[in-house]
Design an enzyme around this catalytic site. Structure first.
Site, PDB file in Angstrom:
ATOM      1  N   ASP A  13       0.720 -10.770  -0.897  1.00 12.33           N
ATOM      2  CA  ASP A  13      -0.566 -11.338  -1.301  1.00 12.33           C
ATOM      3  C   ASP A  13      -0.619 -12.853  -1.151  1.00 12.33           C
ATOM      4  OD1 ASP A  13      -1.330  -8.733  -2.018  1.00 12.33           O
ATOM      5  OD2 ASP A  13      -0.441  -8.974  -3.999  1.00 12.33           O
ATOM      6  N   LYS A  16      -2.122 -13.515   3.800  1.00 12.01           N
ATOM      7  CA  LYS A  16      -1.824 -13.218   5.209  1.00 12.01           C
ATOM      8  C   LYS A  16      -3.088 -12.819   5.958  1.00 12.01           C
ATOM      9  CE  LYS A  16       1.107 -10.105   3.806  1.00 12.01           C
ATOM     10  NZ  LYS A  16       1.132 -10.406   2.367  1.00 12.01           N
ATOM     11  N   LYS A  18      -6.184 -13.689   5.559  1.00 17.67           N
ATOM     12  CA  LYS A  18      -7.003 -14.853   5.944  1.00 17.67           C
ATOM     13  C   LYS A  18      -6.373 -15.608   7.112  1.00 17.67           C
ATOM     14  CE  LYS A  18      -8.459 -19.377   5.150  1.00 17.67           C
ATOM     15  NZ  LYS A  18      -9.238 -20.378   4.478  1.00 17.67           N
ATOM     16  N   GLY A  40      -2.834  -4.763   1.136  1.00 14.43           N
ATOM     17  CA  GLY A  40      -4.260  -5.022   0.941  1.00 14.43           C
ATOM     18  C   GLY A  40      -4.525  -6.422   1.452  1.00 14.43           C
ATOM     19  N   HIS A  41      -5.169  -6.526   2.603  1.00 14.06           N
ATOM     20  CA  HIS A  41      -5.404  -7.829   3.226  1.00 14.06           C
ATOM     21  C   HIS A  41      -6.897  -8.141   3.191  1.00 14.06           C
ATOM     22  CE1 HIS A  41      -1.394  -7.350   5.636  1.00 14.06           C
ATOM     23  NE2 HIS A  41      -1.239  -7.345   4.336  1.00 14.06           N
ATOM     24  N   GLN A 221       3.138  -6.998   2.995  1.00 13.64           N
ATOM     25  CA  GLN A 221       4.025  -7.319   1.865  1.00 13.64           C
ATOM     26  C   GLN A 221       4.596  -8.741   2.065  1.00 13.64           C
ATOM     27  OE1 GLN A 221       4.670  -3.795   3.303  1.00 13.64           O
ATOM     28  NE2 GLN A 221       2.901  -3.543   2.035  1.00 13.64           N
TER      29      GLN A 221
HETATM   30  P1  GDP Z   1      -2.552 -10.743   1.682  1.00 14.70           P
HETATM   31  O1  GDP Z   1      -2.114  -9.427   1.160  1.00 14.70           O
HETATM   32  O2  GDP Z   1      -1.405 -11.668   1.928  1.00 14.70           O
HETATM   33  O3  GDP Z   1      -3.463 -10.638   2.875  1.00 14.70           O
HETATM   34  O4  GDP Z   1      -3.401 -11.422   0.510  1.00 14.70           O
HETATM   35  P2  GDP Z   1      -4.561 -10.711  -0.364  1.00 14.70           P
HETATM   36  O5  GDP Z   1      -5.775 -10.561   0.479  1.00 14.70           O
HETATM   37  O6  GDP Z   1      -4.040  -9.510  -1.042  1.00 14.70           O
HETATM   38  O7  GDP Z   1      -4.764 -11.785  -1.504  1.00 14.70           O
HETATM   39  C1  GDP Z   1      -5.137 -13.110  -1.227  1.00 14.70           C
HETATM   40  C2  GDP Z   1      -6.476 -13.406  -1.931  1.00 14.70           C
HETATM   41  O8  GDP Z   1      -6.708 -14.812  -1.924  1.00 14.70           O
HETATM   42  C3  GDP Z   1      -7.673 -12.807  -1.224  1.00 14.70           C
HETATM   43  O9  GDP Z   1      -8.632 -12.467  -2.195  1.00 14.70           O
HETATM   44  C4  GDP Z   1      -8.186 -13.938  -0.340  1.00 14.70           C
HETATM   45  O10 GDP Z   1      -9.572 -13.838  -0.074  1.00 14.70           O
HETATM   46  C5  GDP Z   1      -7.891 -15.128  -1.212  1.00 14.70           C
HETATM   47  N1  GDP Z   1      -7.584 -16.378  -0.480  1.00 14.70           N
HETATM   48  C6  GDP Z   1      -6.909 -16.538   0.685  1.00 14.70           C
HETATM   49  N2  GDP Z   1      -6.733 -17.854   0.932  1.00 14.70           N
HETATM   50  C7  GDP Z   1      -7.310 -18.530  -0.072  1.00 14.70           C
HETATM   51  C8  GDP Z   1      -7.418 -19.920  -0.401  1.00 14.70           C
HETATM   52  O11 GDP Z   1      -6.949 -20.803   0.290  1.00 14.70           O
HETATM   53  N3  GDP Z   1      -8.055 -20.228  -1.578  1.00 14.70           N
HETATM   54  C9  GDP Z   1      -8.580 -19.274  -2.407  1.00 14.70           C
HETATM   55  N4  GDP Z   1      -9.172 -19.680  -3.521  1.00 14.70           N
HETATM   56  N5  GDP Z   1      -8.483 -17.955  -2.135  1.00 14.70           N
HETATM   57  C10 GDP Z   1      -7.852 -17.600  -0.982  1.00 14.70           C
HETATM   58  P1  IMO Z   2       0.297  -7.092   0.863  1.00 13.88           P
HETATM   59  O1  IMO Z   2       0.461  -6.737   2.316  1.00 13.88           O
HETATM   60  C1  IMO Z   2       2.034  -7.214  -3.137  1.00 13.88           C
HETATM   61  C2  IMO Z   2       4.832  -4.007  -4.190  1.00 13.88           C
HETATM   62  C3  IMO Z   2       4.411  -3.019  -5.269  1.00 13.88           C
HETATM   63  C4  IMO Z   2       5.766  -2.701  -5.881  1.00 13.88           C
HETATM   64  C5  IMO Z   2       6.692  -2.694  -4.662  1.00 13.88           C
HETATM   65  C6  IMO Z   2       6.980  -1.311  -4.105  1.00 13.88           C
HETATM   66  O2  IMO Z   2      -1.091  -6.965   0.382  1.00 13.88           O
HETATM   67  O3  IMO Z   2       0.919  -8.418   0.590  1.00 13.88           O
HETATM   68  P2  IMO Z   2       5.505   0.374  -2.670  1.00 13.88           P
HETATM   69  O4  IMO Z   2       4.205   1.042  -2.977  1.00 13.88           O
HETATM   70  O5  IMO Z   2       5.477  -0.473  -1.449  1.00 13.88           O
HETATM   71  O6  IMO Z   2       6.666   1.318  -2.660  1.00 13.88           O
HETATM   72  O7  IMO Z   2       5.758  -0.589  -3.928  1.00 13.88           O
HETATM   73  O8  IMO Z   2       6.052  -3.489  -3.677  1.00 13.88           O
HETATM   74  N1  IMO Z   2       3.891  -4.147  -3.062  1.00 13.88           N
HETATM   75  C7  IMO Z   2       3.104  -5.210  -2.868  1.00 13.88           C
HETATM   76  N2  IMO Z   2       2.905  -6.305  -3.626  1.00 13.88           N
HETATM   77  N3  IMO Z   2       1.407  -7.104  -1.952  1.00 13.88           N
HETATM   78  C8  IMO Z   2       1.614  -6.029  -1.153  1.00 13.88           C
HETATM   79  O9  IMO Z   2       1.124  -5.930   0.087  1.00 13.88           O
HETATM   80  C9  IMO Z   2       2.469  -4.997  -1.620  1.00 13.88           C
HETATM   81  N4  IMO Z   2       2.865  -3.806  -1.136  1.00 13.88           N
HETATM   82  C10 IMO Z   2       3.750  -3.306  -2.007  1.00 13.88           C
HETATM   83  O10 IMO Z   2       3.545  -3.617  -6.196  1.00 13.88           O
HETATM   84  O11 IMO Z   2       6.176  -3.734  -6.720  1.00 13.88           O
HETATM   85 MG    MG Z   3      -2.503  -8.158  -0.460  1.00 14.80          MG
END
Ligand code: GDP
Ligand code: IMO
Ligand code: MG
Length: 421
Positions: A13, A16, A18, A40-41, A221
């Protein structure tokens, strides 16, 4: 032609989605190479927010999304995600590896059953069947996408597997009956729907490289969730570090031109396992609320804390990261003091390198360097010099400590809220 790899350097999270979307503008193919719909991206484009779990983020820009052999595919989720995108006006162009392993209904049931059995010691998985599916892959009991295209082959495999899984589920006290015929019909049905997209993606990618196309490899991840290098056993079941991109896509290590590490300006983690810089106080709450730190996949609150350089030095080293993309810097707005963990103390022993033992890690205390905070970042900033001086100093320290240059600074979720250094 360039092959660029983007990976998370913390516990996932990092933003990535973005950063991949930003780079996808100049790419032809965007490739997922590990993980599954545990990811979840999020990509924000104006008023639209796309949350992708399995389909590579590049499809939002109309690029070809490749689901590589290293991904574990839940066909039901994939078809739903494709439909959802189409309803949003995006007809995704995708290719799915014939070698990718399939998440079967018993994998999801087993993920839940195992977590329940572990109780307080549970990993906190997403319960999407990721661990059980990868376990079967390694044990050579997996169902691959290819198998969904041949009913006889699938039937032969299910006849062996389903009774075995039933027995294991029973050991966990699970009473529901698995129906081999029903699974066979359902999954051959998915196979027929996915057939037009299924191909030898490693071959397609090599052809693309020969045609001098730009390829973006999208990590899921984060490095600290890597099966080998993460905080084992509190990890996911795939190689999330740079090496996983090659085995999961069929692209050679020699063909990767640049590795970008995405670093959130602070630390978050979902699920169980040690996190040395975790803040269980008001500041932690502030980061969670201001950063909207709730899981994209499970909606669980993310644990929040200060940036951890022990983690980042380690993950930059393991993956040979060339450049950094710092995200969510704006979330630190308004904090009087910002802290960065430079090393750990285990008793009176100083740790500069990340320990491999989670019970030791769990007892480590962070040692911080303090920085003066800033009021507010102008989200229209286009140069580093547009940022408050204090933010600039914070970034300089990260760059120097990791001996790795910063290429991108993200100051908001929108595409435009991005500074290219
Ligand atoms: P990922 O799994 O690495 O793709 O990240 P996620 O999408 O799960 O979580 C990142 C969250 O931060 C998302 O809701 C994005 O829209 C948000 N986000 C990304 N970059 C920025 C930033 O620079 N500032 C803010 N405030 N939010 C951001
Ligand atoms: P993105 O791509 C954050 C975490 C779960 C748990 C561990 C194992 O959005 O960054 P799993 O279901 O993979 O066997 O769970 O890994 N986890 C993540 N945490 N971002 C993710 O993906 C994750 N995918 C798995 O919360 O701790
Ligand atoms: Mg994510």
């Amino acid at each position: 032609m360039t092959v660029t790899l983007i990976i998370g350097t913390q516990w996932g999270d990092e933003g990535k989605g973005k950063i991949v979307d930003y780079y996808a503008e100049k790419s032809d193919y965007v490739v997922r190479f590990q993980g599954g719909n545990n990811a979840g991206h999020t990509i924000k484009v104006g008023s639209k927010v796309y949350k992708l779990h399995l389909i590579p983020s590049g499809v939002i820009r109309g690029k070809t999304g490749v689901i590589g052999n290293g991904v574990v595919v839940d066909p039901e989720v994939l078809l739903q995600e494709m439909e959802k995108l189409e309803n949003n006006g995006i007809k995704p162009r995708i290719l799915i590896s014939d070698r990718a392993n399939v998440i079967m209904p018993y994998h999801k049931l087993l993920d839940g059953a195992e977590e329940k059995y572990l109780g307080k010691k549970s990993i906190g998985t997403t319960k999407k069947g990721i661990g059980p599916c990868y376990s079967d892959k390694i044990a050579r009991r997996g169902i691959r996408i290819n198998d969904l295209l041949d009913k006889n082959v699938l039937e032969e495999k299910l006849k062996v597997l389903v009774p075995l899984k039933q027995k294991i589920l029973e050991l966990y006290g699970f009473e529901e009956k698995l129906d081999t015929r029903e699974i066979l019909e359902k999954y051959t049905g998915y196979g027929q729907k996915l057939k037009p997209f299924v191909t030898d993606t490693s071959l397609e990618l090599q052809k693309a490289i020969a045609e001098k196309r730009n390829i973006l490899l999208e990590g899921a991840q984060g490095s600290m969730l890597d099966i080998d290098f993460g905080t084992y056993p509190y990890v996911t079941s795939s190689n999330t570090v740079a090496g996983g991109a090659c085995t999961g896509s069929g692209i050679s290590p020699k063909q990767i031109d640049e590795i970008i590490g995405v670093v959130k300006a602070y630390t978050t983690r979902v699920g169980s396992g040690p996190m040395v810089t975790e803040l269980k106080d008001e500041t932690g709450k502030h980061l969670q609320e201001k950063g909207g730190e709730f899981g994209t996949t499970t909606n669980r609150p993310r644990r929040c804390g200060w940036l951890d350089l022990v983690v980042l030095r380690y993950t930059c080293r393991i993956s040979g990261i060339d450049k950094l993309a710092i995200t969510k810097l704006d979330v630190l707005d308004g904090l009087k003091t910002i802290k960065v963990c430079t090393h750990y103390l285990y008793g009176n022993k100083k740790f500069e390198n990340f320990p491999s033992n989670v019970s030791i890690l769990g007892k480590c205390k962070p040692v911080y360097k303090e920085f003066k905070g800033w009021d507010c970042i102008d989200k229209n900033s286009k140069k580093i010099s547009d940022l408050p001086r204090e933010a600039w100093e914070y970034l300089r320290f990260i760059e120097k400590s990791l001996n790795t240059p910063i290429k991108i600074v993200s100051v908001g979720a929108e595409r435009e809220e991005t500074i290219e250094v």
